[in-house]
Enzyme design. Structure first.
Site, PDB file in Angstrom:
ATOM      1  NE  ARG A   1      46.788  41.946  41.014  1.00 28.81           N
ATOM      2  CZ  ARG A   1      46.251  40.734  41.242  1.00 28.81           C
ATOM      3  NH1 ARG A   1      46.921  39.781  41.894  1.00 28.81           N
ATOM      4  NH2 ARG A   1      45.039  40.454  40.832  1.00 28.81           N
ATOM      5  N   GLY A   2      44.545  42.890  44.053  1.00 30.92           N
ATOM      6  CA  GLY A   2      43.380  42.013  44.106  1.00 30.92           C
ATOM      7  C   GLY A   2      42.546  42.455  45.310  1.00 30.92           C
ATOM      8  CB  ALA A   3      38.945  43.228  45.624  1.00 28.99           C
TER       9      ALA A   3
ATOM     10  NE  ARG B   1      44.959  49.600  42.898  1.00 25.97           N
ATOM     11  CZ  ARG B   1      44.928  48.500  42.148  1.00 25.97           C
ATOM     12  NH1 ARG B   1      45.283  47.331  42.658  1.00 25.97           N
ATOM     13  NH2 ARG B   1      44.528  48.554  40.879  1.00 25.97           N
TER      14      ARG B   1
ATOM     15  CD  GLN C   1      47.075  43.176  36.604  1.00 30.54           C
ATOM     16  OE1 GLN C   1      47.075  43.211  35.376  1.00 30.54           O
ATOM     17  NE2 GLN C   1      46.780  44.226  37.341  1.00 30.54           N
TER      18      GLN C   1
ATOM     19  CG  ASP D   1      38.681  45.023  41.810  1.00 30.70           C
ATOM     20  OD1 ASP D   1      38.722  44.376  40.746  1.00 30.70           O
ATOM     21  OD2 ASP D   1      39.652  45.152  42.575  1.00 30.70           O
TER      22      ASP D   1
ATOM     23  CG  ASN E   1      37.229  41.799  37.534  1.00 24.92           C
ATOM     24  OD1 ASN E   1      37.846  41.817  38.612  1.00 24.92           O
ATOM     25  ND2 ASN E   1      37.534  40.938  36.588  1.00 24.92           N
ATOM     26  CE  LYS E   2      43.186  45.090  36.640  1.00 25.32           C
ATOM     27  NZ  LYS E   2      43.628  46.431  37.070  1.00 25.32           N
TER      28      LYS E   2
HETATM   29  O1  MRU Z   1      44.548  46.060  39.627  1.00 25.68           O
HETATM   30  P1  MRU Z   1      44.427  44.726  40.312  1.00 25.68           P
HETATM   31  O2  MRU Z   1      45.458  43.746  39.878  1.00 25.68           O
HETATM   32  O3  MRU Z   1      44.337  44.883  41.811  1.00 25.68           O
HETATM   33  O4  MRU Z   1      43.017  44.177  39.817  1.00 25.68           O
HETATM   34  C1  MRU Z   1      42.559  42.953  40.335  1.00 25.68           C
HETATM   35  C2  MRU Z   1      41.296  42.480  39.726  1.00 25.68           C
HETATM   36  O5  MRU Z   1      40.694  43.142  38.899  1.00 25.68           O
HETATM   37  C3  MRU Z   1      40.736  41.174  40.246  1.00 25.68           C
HETATM   38  O6  MRU Z   1      40.029  40.508  39.247  1.00 25.68           O
HETATM   39  C4  MRU Z   1      39.764  41.487  41.409  1.00 25.68           C
HETATM   40  O7  MRU Z   1      40.391  42.275  42.378  1.00 25.68           O
HETATM   41  C5  MRU Z   1      39.254  40.257  42.041  1.00 25.68           C
HETATM   42  S1  MRU Z   1      40.477  39.455  42.990  1.00 25.68           S
HETATM   43  C6  MRU Z   1      39.859  38.108  43.765  1.00 25.68           C
END
Ligand code: MRU
Length: 344
Positions: A47-49, A88, A193, A234, A244-245
């Site tokens: 996970r994470g962009a 996603r 997270q 993201d 973002n999250k």
């Molecule tokens: O749902 P997730 O855990 O994939 O969400 C991740 C985030 O929101 C991060 O802050 C974002 O992807 C940046 S990662 C460098």
């Protein structure tokens, strides 16, 4: 800082550090077909962009390796890429990396050629991501003064990238320069997270970290104990609005109300110039289960519904600066976003 083993390519399959199990267990899963990789992305094993995008780029290699050669080869490849694209919707890196891979596939006919070129491209993305993290780390650390305490949300670290992070790359660099006293990490409901992953990463690096409930962040900011809020993204729209999250937007509002600088750290691969503003970003809605259960315990009465958006959008007007590998865009807007992308 040594990159985390977020993902590794092993002869024909992608090995992922299973983030669903952290911090209790450090186990790896091997994805050798598209369905297992798509499931790993959907269920947040990876996970994470940036990490999602790069994992999908390796997925394109798997798609070529697992498609039967012959007349149907191209169609089979592209339908596997469609499956990865459907995992996603919000992180633009997924679409960005897969578009690059589709193009490479078209320009390298035949399975052997395609596999070689796709693999080279995915490995190149790992190298560029690590390099971008190092650069963002330096530009971001330049913004902090000695003795700083910072607050972050979700996980924008090595686990969310090829191994070094975005917001956490800044934190690692600031720690190396002795600028940092402590990090506060929002726990980041509902999937935690911040508590499970950011606290694990920072503790592993020996950086002091205190976890707080998301709802305590505004009070912490009012106490004047935070010098900067630093988060990842993201997708950044052409006008600088940043998805973002979920929980990032209220954090930006609280930071603005209390005069605390709010920085978004993201590589250029997270910018999406084709989306004019944040309201056009598709926000992933996730399932009921994530809110209805916690640690195996039922939390909600059966009749209760849920609203569970995975992300929110912070308007550019609340962002002090966006840190990318080319530098810092202070008070980001359409002009500065176009200008930085023009320089890439
Ligand atoms: O749902 P997730 O855990 O994939 O969400 C991740 C985030 O929101 C991060 O802050 C974002 O992807 C940046 S990662 C460098």
């Amino acid at each position: 800082m040594v990159p985390l083993p977020t993902m590794q390519w092993l002869d024909g399959c992608l090995r992922l550090l299973d983030q669903r199990q952290l911090p209790s267990e450090e186990i790896f899963i091997d994805c050798g077909d598209i369905d297992s990789l798509a499931d790993a992305i959907k269920t947040l094993a990876v996970r994470g962009a940036p990490a999602i995008g790069i994992a999908a780029a390796f997925g394109a290699v798997i798609a070529a390796l697992t498609s039967d050669q012959g007349e149907e080869f191209d169609d089979a490849f592209h339908s596997k890429i469609d499956i990865l694209e459907g995992t996603r919707p919000t992180a633009v890196n997924l679409f960005h990396c897969l578009e690059i891979q589709r193009d490479i596939f078209r320009r390298n006919p035949g399975r052997e050629n395609a596999v070689r070129a796709l693999l080279e491209s995915a490995k190149g993305m790992v190298r560029s991501d690590l390099e971008a993290s190092r650069q963002m780390g330096c530009f971001g650390a330049d913004l902090l003064k000695s003795g700083s305490t910072v607050l972050t949300h979700c996980n924008a670290g090595g686990l969310a990238t090829a191994g070094l992070g975005t917001a956490l790359a800044v934190i690692y660099e600031a720690w190396d320069r002795n600028l940092l006293v402590k990090v506060y990490a929002d726990e980041t409901r509902p999937l935690l997270q911040g508590a499970r992953l950011t606290a694990w990463e920072l503790s592993r690096a020996g950086i002091p970290v205190d976890v707080l409930p998301d709802s305590a962040a505004a009070s912490l900011l009012r106490k004047g104990e935070v010098d900067a809020v630093i988060v990842g993204s993201d997708r950044i729209a052409a006008n600088g609005d940043a998805a973002n999250k979920i929980g990032t937007y209220p954090l930006a509002l609280a930071a603005s109300a209390h005069g605390v600088p709010f920085y978004v750290v993201a590589p250029l691969s997270t910018f999406d110039i084709s989306t004019p503003c944040g309201s056009e970003i598709e926000i992933e809605q996730r399932g009921r289960d994530e809110l209805a259960h916690l640690g195996g315990r039922k939390l909600l009465p059966a009749a209760a519904g849920v609203w569970n958006p995975a992300f929110d959008v912070t308007p550019a007007t609340l962002i002090t600066g966006i840190v990318c590998e080319k530098g810092v865009l202070f008070s980001p807007d359409t002009e500065s976003v176009h200008s930085v992308l023009g320089r890439s």
